[in-house]
Design an enzyme around this catalytic site. Structure first.
Site: not given
Ligand code: LUZ
Ligand code: MOS
Length: 775
Positions: A728, A325, A247
């Site tokens: 998720e 989160r 990510e």
């Molecule tokens: N990535 C992010 C995430 O930037 N914000 C989020 O709330 C999130 N939640 C789950 C996985 N990736």
């Molecule tokens: Mo994510 S933890 O890349 O939704």
């Protein structure tokens, strides 16, 4: 190859080449090795290899780097240090605190210091062995509580407050306090990180990247090169898994390839080997937490406090968002009137920890489940009694101010306990435990409530680009990255359904920043929702143009209804002479625009960080898992007998893909809770640095029985085609395995001391089984 179901009676035409259960359009290519990943893209002539020389020390001041001998190795073209960076030496996404290449200080083992560029990979590897670095070591912190004591933070601490816990605790009959720990987790995507880049005209560069966030790679590379984002094109064919690890952290690798291509004007590839990837990249954030839970005489949870110490590693990366989160999921599926939860993002000298499926949510949920289990054990009741009694319902309020709506928490729980026969299962487990001295069974129930949307409201937007070509075939581009989760299959379904055409007319293009810009990463379980709705917008624009063209040009009466079904144009419910393809052709000849750009921004959502209140999530996903395990009480080993789930998919648009996501998530969650142990020594060196020392679930360790029941509901209008996000939420069912194993061990030794410390490895189970002083 793909079967065409005989489905003439159904009004809706099934989508090809998918069947009624959906399916994955890539499945056949995957199993026959035809799918194309970054490393499969044909190399251009003159391609260079980039290898990273990384810090052997976790914390210290660089005194001297000597690569003169390395430069003499045959095939070495260039060795880059931070001095060669044309733009900014900065890759931090949320906070600008992470150098691309180490400057005077190193902050973790595995931190990139130099880029060794060679004609071939072997030469680069030889050269790396000849590099000498002198570092004056500084004290190393690996523990988040130690970082907290020393005031080392990556970002501001955060606090969510509802009611007044202080007042409430004075009225509680029972109060329990303790701590809970959860470990890291290596994403272990099958395809490691990597990128391939080549120079293009006008001082620009094109990057093929294995990333969940093409725009993030683009922005980072542009920043480091000191050029505009319009000079960097990022293309993502597909990923062999991401799980959050790509990510944010794909950006460094993309930038390494890009900088080499940009400065040396040659194609360049940068793909780390598995052990390099494991050593240099961050993982799921380990957490160390304290909790305090208060109940009244009827076991209603009146108050809950928790403090989370997040192990962020050496740079912020996504940790501040992950921290948030954790707070959002602090109370999981429970309605608690008084809540006070605090989270600290602690700076340690480990590789920057990052996103991993669940993104801090699982860490938060593990703590409240531990607190409830703690209370249950002391009160000598089943945890499930407290869990069910405190389950949330419509009109309750989350600690962050959102009102619970379309709640399926009790619905899932009650259905699970009913269809999986919890009462008789409990009796069977008790009976088994009476009959067996050295094998014990344990069970647990694990409810899940997971919020869908990026917690950062701004990120909840997406775009799509659709071209209908004048032969009737269709090309679809969205910001969604296909990483094995099946999002391309879902996008194809959306376009096929909207146009009323067969899926074999539609091609899903790679994800490309020149076609779809400013994308949010494919993450947060939101990819199909956001991109699917943007795609629907684009398709609807073209369809509306085609339909009004039919009405104005091809019929004499504009009041007639016009529809496209099965590639045939229906006028007033009667099939006309026009097929999709010749309608498109006619429209093109009349110069109708056959392309459209779609946009979607999730409505209603908001969050005010100054008061930590708002309505951050489009909706929530619910479910309950029943887990049963057997522990070998001589060895401490265990097997997962079964995981049985009732899950809220909404109205699933692709049951095969959704079921796959659910099963995979469960097994990955069990891995996190049981066998996957990320170990660093006190010097910050990763000990679990290969597949020989880091164990993830394999086919032999998956539950012997894994059943998933699709909850019967309508789904949410906020979800794409009412099919709820699924990436998720199922991971958190895996938390149930921890408590089931712990319960089995307690059946053997009721006085066992087994801390709430995950993963509950066989070693820990064995220690617990034969521990003397219980609590
Ligand atoms: N990535 C992010 C995430 O930037 N914000 C989020 O709330 C999130 N939640 C789950 C996985 N990736
Ligand atoms: Mo994510 S933890 O890349 O939704």
């Amino acid at each position: 190859m793909h079967k065409t179901p005989d489905n003439k009676k159904s009004k809706e035409r099934p989508v090809y080449p998918l069947n009624q259960d959906g399916g994955n359009i890539d499945a056949a290519n995957h199993v026959t090795g035809r799918s194309i990943y970054v490393d499969d893209i044909p190399a251009m002539e003159g391609m260079l290899f980039v290898k990273v020389f990384d810090s052997p020390v976790a914390h210290g001041i660089i005194k001297k780097v000597d690569f003169s001998e390395a430069e003499m190795v045959e095939g070495i073209v260039k060795i880059f240090s931070c001095k060669d960076i044309p733009g900014e030496n900065q890759i931090g996404g949320i906070i600008a605190d992470e150098p691309f290449l180490a400057d005077h200080e190193v902050d973790f083992q595995g931190q990139p210091v130099l880029l060794v560029v060679a004609e071939n990979e072997d030469a680069a590897e030889d050269a790396i062995k000849k590099i000498k670095i002198e570092i004056d070591p500084l004290p190393v912190i690996t523990d988040p509580r130690e970082a907290f004591r020393q005031g080392q933070f990556l970002s501001d601490s955060r606090k969510f407050v509802k009611g007044s816990t202080q007042e409430a605790f004075s009225k509680c009959k029972y109060i329990f306090e303790g701590s809970a720990e959860s470990g890291g987790q290596e994403q272990l995507y099958l395809e490691t990180q990597g990128a391939y880049a080549y120079p293009t005209e006008h001082n620009s560069v094109k990057i093929y990247s294995s990333t969940q966030g093409p725009s993030q790679v683009q922005r980072t590379a542009a920043r480091v090169l000191g050029v505009g984002m319009n000079q960097v094109e990022v293309d993502v064919p597909r990923l062999g898994g991401g799980f959050g690890g790509k990510e944010d952290q794909a950006s460094a690798w993309g930038t390494m390839a890009a900088m080499t291509a940009y400065l040396l004007k040659r194609p360049a590839k940068c793909i780390p080997h598995r052990m390099e990837d494991m050593r240099m990249t961050g993982k799921r954030n380990p957490y160390s937490s304290d909790y305090k839970i208060g109940l009244d005489e009827e076991y209603n949870i009146i108050a809950y406090e928790a403090t989370y110490y997040q192990n962020g590693g050496a740079a912020a990366d996504l940790s501040p968002a992950i921290l948030e989160r954790t707070l959002f999921h602090a109370t999981n599926s429970y309605n608690i009137p008084h809540v006070h939860v605090t989270a600290h993002s602690c700076k340690t000298h480990l590789p920057p920890n990052t996103a991993f499926r669940g993104f801090g949510g699982p860490q938060g949920m593990f703590v409240i489940e531990s607190a409830i289990d703690h209370a249950a054990k002391r009160l000598n009741v089943e945890a499930s009694l407290i869990q069910r009694k405190n389950m949330m319902d419509n009109k309750d309020e989350f600690p962050y101010g959102q009102i619970v709506a379309e709640c399926e928490a009790k619905h899932c729980w009650d259905e699970a306990t009913d269809i999986y026969n919890i009462e008789s299962v409990r009796k069977e487990v008790d009976w088994f435990n009476k009959q067996n001295q050295f094998y014990k069974k344990g069970l647990s129930l694990m409810p899940v409530c997971f919020g869908i949307s990026f917690t950062n409201t701004m990120m909840n937007q997406a775009r799509a680009l659709v071209h209908v070509y004048n032969d009737g075939s269709v090309g679809v581009s969205t910001g969604a990255v296909e990483m094995g989760q099946g999002v391309n299959s879902k996008m194809l379904q959306v376009a096929a359904k909207c146009f009323g055409i067969h899926a074999d007319k539609i091609k899903l293009e790679s994800t490309n920043t020149s076609r779809v810009s400013n994308t949010s990463p494919s993450a947060a379980s939101s990819t199909a929702d956001l991109n699917g709705k943007a795609l629907l917008d684009a398709c609807n624009q073209i369809k509306d143009r085609l339909i009004s063209f039919v009405k104005t040009e091809l019929t004499d009466n504009e009041d007639q209804t016009v529809e496209i079904k099965d590639e045939v144009v229906y006028i007033n419910d009667e099939p006309s002479i026009f097929t999709w393809s010749n309608l498109v052709r006619q429209a093109f000849m009349k110069r109708i625009n056959l392309s459209a750009k779609g946009h979607y921004a999730t409505p209603y959502i908001n969050f005010d960080k100054t008061i930590e209140k708002g309505h951050p999530f489009a909706y929530h996903v619910y479910g309950t898992a029943l887990t049963i395990v057997t522990v070998d009480c001589l060895r401490g080993t265990y097997e997962i007998d079964s995981v049985q789930v009732v899950h809220d998919f909404g109205s699933s648009m692709n049951r095969a893909v959704d079921l796959g996501q659910c099963e995979g998530g469960i097994v990955q969650g069990i891995g996190w809770m049981t066998m996957e142990e990320v170990v660093y020594n006190s010097e910050g060196k990763l000990l679990s640095n290969a597949l020989s020392t880091y164990k993830i679930p394999d086919i032999y360790s998956v539950p012997k029985k894994l059943e998933v029941k699709f909850l019967n509901t309508d789904g949410s209008d906020m979800a794409i085609l009412k099919s709820k996000a699924v990436g998720e939420p199922p991971l958190m069912y895996g938390i149930g395995a921890f408590f089931a194993i712990r319960n089995a061990a307690l059946a053997f030794n009721p006085a066992a001391t087994i801390p709430y410390s995950a993963p509950i490895t066989p070693e820990k189970v064995l220690m617990g089984l034969y521990s003397k002083h219980g609590k």
